[in-house]
Design a protein around this motif. Structure first.
Motif, PDB file in Angstrom:
ATOM      1  N   GLN A  14       0.795  -1.221   0.000  1.00  0.00           N
ATOM      2  CA  GLN A  14       0.000   0.000   0.000  1.00  0.00           C
ATOM      3  C   GLN A  14       0.832   1.277   0.000  1.00  0.00           C
ATOM      4  O   GLN A  14       1.932   1.317   0.560  1.00  0.00           O
ATOM      5  CB  GLN A  14      -0.894   0.030   1.251  1.00  0.00           C
ATOM      6  CG  GLN A  14      -1.877  -1.113   1.311  1.00  0.00           C
ATOM      7  CD  GLN A  14      -2.775  -0.996   2.513  1.00  0.00           C
ATOM      8  OE1 GLN A  14      -2.322  -0.811   3.636  1.00  0.00           O
ATOM      9  NE2 GLN A  14      -4.081  -1.075   2.268  1.00  0.00           N
ATOM     10  N   VAL A  15       0.246   2.296  -0.608  1.00  0.00           N
ATOM     11  CA  VAL A  15       0.749   3.660  -0.456  1.00  0.00           C
ATOM     12  C   VAL A  15       0.132   4.150   0.852  1.00  0.00           C
ATOM     13  O   VAL A  15      -1.093   4.212   0.981  1.00  0.00           O
ATOM     14  CB  VAL A  15       0.310   4.561  -1.633  1.00  0.00           C
ATOM     15  CG1 VAL A  15       0.798   5.987  -1.420  1.00  0.00           C
ATOM     16  CG2 VAL A  15       0.792   4.000  -2.955  1.00  0.00           C
ATOM     17  N   VAL A  16       0.979   4.448   1.828  1.00  0.00           N
ATOM     18  CA  VAL A  16       0.478   4.921   3.121  1.00  0.00           C
ATOM     19  C   VAL A  16       0.895   6.362   3.388  1.00  0.00           C
ATOM     20  O   VAL A  16       0.359   7.011   4.284  1.00  0.00           O
ATOM     21  CB  VAL A  16       0.927   4.010   4.292  1.00  0.00           C
ATOM     22  CG1 VAL A  16       0.348   2.617   4.137  1.00  0.00           C
ATOM     23  CG2 VAL A  16       2.436   3.955   4.380  1.00  0.00           C
ATOM     24  N   GLY A  52       3.465   5.674  -9.940  1.00  0.00           N
ATOM     25  CA  GLY A  52       4.353   6.719  -9.443  1.00  0.00           C
ATOM     26  C   GLY A  52       3.606   8.007  -9.174  1.00  0.00           C
ATOM     27  O   GLY A  52       3.891   8.723  -8.204  1.00  0.00           O
ATOM     28  N   MET A  53       2.632   8.304 -10.013  1.00  0.00           N
ATOM     29  CA  MET A  53       1.817   9.505  -9.809  1.00  0.00           C
ATOM     30  C   MET A  53       0.953   9.376  -8.562  1.00  0.00           C
ATOM     31  O   MET A  53       0.781  10.345  -7.812  1.00  0.00           O
ATOM     32  CB  MET A  53       0.969   9.772 -11.048  1.00  0.00           C
ATOM     33  CG  MET A  53       1.805  10.122 -12.270  1.00  0.00           C
ATOM     34  SD  MET A  53       0.889  10.130 -13.832  1.00  0.00           S
ATOM     35  CE  MET A  53      -0.280  11.441 -13.551  1.00  0.00           C
ATOM     36  N   VAL A  54       0.418   8.168  -8.321  1.00  0.00           N
ATOM     37  CA  VAL A  54      -0.369   7.936  -7.106  1.00  0.00           C
ATOM     38  C   VAL A  54       0.514   8.127  -5.873  1.00  0.00           C
ATOM     39  O   VAL A  54       0.150   8.851  -4.942  1.00  0.00           O
ATOM     40  CB  VAL A  54      -1.013   6.528  -7.105  1.00  0.00           C
ATOM     41  CG1 VAL A  54      -1.615   6.195  -5.743  1.00  0.00           C
ATOM     42  CG2 VAL A  54      -2.070   6.418  -8.194  1.00  0.00           C
ATOM     43  N   CYS A  65      -3.898   3.205   0.319  1.00  0.00           N
ATOM     44  CA  CYS A  65      -4.501   2.650  -0.893  1.00  0.00           C
ATOM     45  C   CYS A  65      -3.580   1.556  -1.429  1.00  0.00           C
ATOM     46  O   CYS A  65      -2.385   1.785  -1.609  1.00  0.00           O
ATOM     47  CB  CYS A  65      -4.696   3.738  -1.946  1.00  0.00           C
ATOM     48  SG  CYS A  65      -5.522   3.149  -3.449  1.00  0.00           S
ATOM     49  N   THR A  66      -4.147   0.393  -1.658  1.00  0.00           N
ATOM     50  CA  THR A  66      -3.387  -0.698  -2.260  1.00  0.00           C
ATOM     51  C   THR A  66      -3.077  -0.331  -3.708  1.00  0.00           C
ATOM     52  O   THR A  66      -3.954   0.072  -4.461  1.00  0.00           O
ATOM     53  CB  THR A  66      -4.174  -2.020  -2.187  1.00  0.00           C
ATOM     54  OG1 THR A  66      -4.461  -2.297  -0.813  1.00  0.00           O
ATOM     55  CG2 THR A  66      -3.398  -3.165  -2.787  1.00  0.00           C
ATOM     56  N   ALA A  67      -1.812  -0.454  -4.076  1.00  0.00           N
ATOM     57  CA  ALA A  67      -1.325   0.011  -5.371  1.00  0.00           C
ATOM     58  C   ALA A  67      -1.634  -0.977  -6.505  1.00  0.00           C
ATOM     59  O   ALA A  67      -2.079  -2.091  -6.269  1.00  0.00           O
ATOM     60  CB  ALA A  67       0.183   0.248  -5.279  1.00  0.00           C
TER      61      ALA A  67
END
Length: 181
Positions: A14-16, A52-54, A65-67
């Protein structure tokens, strides 16, 4: 198989935090399938420029959000209105979930439903994505994979492949014409 045989928890990358490495967490497995949803056991998920943008915060994604919006795998469970797929089918995951189906983008002379502004979001962008043991997708944006197409080949086609294919279609090439991409 079915949803009852799917584990309650799964691992997800995930992006945390923006501009920081992904973190692997144990999270609840999606179990609340809408009518057109499918739960896919992820075989392969790939990394795209959009990821990468996320992670840089460009989309103001709600975290965590899970990538990954490029996934492929095997269907573990289907929603009540899914008729074109069954458990065990091999699929390439579509990006958007629950487009409205009634706006000009969805119903125009050419199908631009990928631009529908009336949807639940895109996996890996503002909905949990495919960097997990399981991913919830919309059956109406998924594609069955023949056995001759590997999961490794299919995953990046969910974004890059569709983008290029769309360009080829819009070029409206005639016999013996060329297109450079």
């Amino acid at each position: 198989m079915g949803i009852e045989s799917v584990p309650e928890k799964m691992l997800a990358s995930q992006v945390v935090e923006y501009n920081a490495p992904y973190k692997i967490h144990q999270v609840p497995t999606p179990r609340d399938l809408g009518p057109y949803d499918m739960l896919v056991k992820t075989a392969v998920a790939s990394l795209c420029h959009t990821d990468g943008m996320v992670s840089a915060g460009v989309f103001k994604t709600k975290l965590p959000c899970t990538a990954s919006h490029e996934g492929s795998g095997t269907i573990a469970a289907v929603g009540s209105s899914v008729t074109d797929f069954k458990e065990g089918d091999r699929v390439m995951c579509g990006l958007l979930r629950n487009q409205c189906g009634i706006c000009a983008d969805c119903l125009g002379p050419e199908n631009y439903s990928q631009y529908c502004a009336h949807n639940d979001g895109a996996i890996g962008v503002n909905l949990d994505g495919a960097f997990a043991d399981y991913v919830r997708i919309d059956s109406r944006t998924a594609a069955k994979l023949p056995d001759s197409v590997s999961f490794e080949t299919a995953a990046p086609l969910a974004c890059a492949g569709c983008t290029v294919w769309r360009g080829v279609l819009q070029a409206d090439l005639k016999a013996k014409e060329w297109l450079a991409i």
